[in-house]
Motif scaffolding. Sequence first.
Motif, PDB file in Angstrom:
ATOM      1  N   UNK A  10       0.835  -1.207   0.000  1.00 27.42           N
ATOM      2  CA  UNK A  10       0.000   0.000   0.000  1.00 27.42           C
ATOM      3  C   UNK A  10       0.869   1.256   0.000  1.00 27.42           C
ATOM      4  N   UNK A  11       1.674   1.402  -1.030  1.00 27.98           N
ATOM      5  CA  UNK A  11       2.685   2.458  -1.089  1.00 27.98           C
ATOM      6  C   UNK A  11       2.088   3.799  -1.514  1.00 27.98           C
ATOM      7  N   UNK A  12       2.345   4.814  -0.702  1.00 24.69           N
ATOM      8  CA  UNK A  12       2.076   6.212  -1.045  1.00 24.69           C
ATOM      9  C   UNK A  12       3.332   6.980  -0.647  1.00 24.69           C
ATOM     10  N   UNK A  13       4.010   7.566  -1.619  1.00 27.78           N
ATOM     11  CA  UNK A  13       5.295   8.188  -1.308  1.00 27.78           C
ATOM     12  C   UNK A  13       5.475   9.558  -1.931  1.00 27.78           C
ATOM     13  N   UNK A  14       6.348  10.343  -1.325  1.00 29.48           N
ATOM     14  CA  UNK A  14       6.759  11.646  -1.854  1.00 29.48           C
ATOM     15  C   UNK A  14       8.257  11.581  -2.078  1.00 29.48           C
ATOM     16  N   UNK A  15       8.700  11.983  -3.251  1.00 33.27           N
ATOM     17  CA  UNK A  15      10.088  11.786  -3.649  1.00 33.27           C
ATOM     18  C   UNK A  15      10.802  13.103  -3.948  1.00 33.27           C
ATOM     19  N   UNK A  16      12.123  13.015  -3.939  1.00 33.64           N
ATOM     20  CA  UNK A  16      12.971  14.147  -4.302  1.00 33.64           C
ATOM     21  C   UNK A  16      13.852  13.738  -5.466  1.00 33.64           C
ATOM     22  N   UNK A  17      13.803  14.513  -6.553  1.00 32.44           N
ATOM     23  CA  UNK A  17      14.643  14.275  -7.727  1.00 32.44           C
ATOM     24  C   UNK A  17      15.812  15.248  -7.729  1.00 32.44           C
ATOM     25  N   UNK A  18      16.916  14.785  -8.310  1.00 31.53           N
ATOM     26  CA  UNK A  18      18.107  15.632  -8.461  1.00 31.53           C
ATOM     27  C   UNK A  18      18.535  15.555  -9.919  1.00 31.53           C
ATOM     28  N   UNK A  19      18.758  16.713 -10.535  1.00 31.09           N
ATOM     29  CA  UNK A  19      19.129  16.772 -11.951  1.00 31.09           C
ATOM     30  C   UNK A  19      20.631  16.607 -12.124  1.00 31.09           C
ATOM     31  N   UNK A  20      21.035  15.692 -13.023  1.00 27.73           N
ATOM     32  CA  UNK A  20      22.460  15.463 -13.280  1.00 27.73           C
ATOM     33  C   UNK A  20      22.906  16.023 -14.632  1.00 27.73           C
ATOM     34  N   UNK A  21      21.993  16.653 -15.334  1.00 31.56           N
ATOM     35  CA  UNK A  21      22.331  17.305 -16.605  1.00 31.56           C
ATOM     36  C   UNK A  21      23.260  18.482 -16.292  1.00 31.56           C
ATOM     37  N   UNK A  22      24.486  18.526 -16.872  1.00 31.82           N
ATOM     38  CA  UNK A  22      25.435  19.603 -16.570  1.00 31.82           C
ATOM     39  C   UNK A  22      24.833  21.005 -16.732  1.00 31.82           C
ATOM     40  N   UNK A  23      23.916  21.143 -17.674  1.00 27.13           N
ATOM     41  CA  UNK A  23      23.313  22.448 -17.927  1.00 27.13           C
ATOM     42  C   UNK A  23      22.381  22.875 -16.801  1.00 27.13           C
TER      43      UNK A  23
END
Length: 268
Positions: A10-23
Amino acid sequence: MMAEGDIVENFFGVYLLFCTNPKYKGRTYIGYTVNPSRRLKQHNRGTKAGGAWRTSNKGPWEMVLLVHGFPNDISALGFEWAWQHPHRSRRLRTVTHKKAKEQKYAFCLRVLGNMLRTRPWCRLPLTLRWIKPEYIRDFPPGLEPPVHIPIAYGPVKPVKVKKPAENKSDDDIEEMQACTLCKNVVEEVDKMRCLSSSCLLVAHMKCLAHEMLKDDIPEMLVPLEGCCPSCGIPVLWGDLVRLKRGCYQQKESGSDDEDWVDSLSQAT
């Protein structure tokens, strides 16, 4: 791409993304999901695949952190909004604005640290999960996650819990059980049990909460954690509620109860 990891029901989650694009490196994005692996793919494939416009054409993105254990999507979405807009949330008025030299990633962690120590989120049976070890950071002093919020590592594999059959035989109806604590009859809808399959505890939700609150904050209606009044094992209230809702069906029938219960405090 995220590999399959720990099973979470019964997964409900909040996530954090990190951008690895040099720009665009260093940019972050906060979102809600019931399937982290699928959601990450959508972000990296753009809006046509279901990703958000803020992340489209700026990838690749890494999902580095998850907060899960929310009781439903409404609770998780409320957490997501507050994390995205800390200065618009009335619960986070003490959180100062991002400092000039403060990286956005560090600011997100600072806000999260405050949130995990703020009601109502500090009362939820949440789990903080680091997906990528290279992104693990210490929280600012005084903003570490509370001790009842376990820290887990690695990806997750969400699974849906099958609802128990509601059809009852005449024998089931006749076999009424008494509350271990008050000795009155317990209806199925109000019945709470211990995490240990060998424990004979049967209790009303109110009775069990009252018993476990003896050593907790007096004004609280439900406890965070405590010991089973029957067998004495330490338990989190959130785990007892999950068990009532049908979770932990993945437990192996031959596993040791004490080892299994202990493992819940590390990766629920």
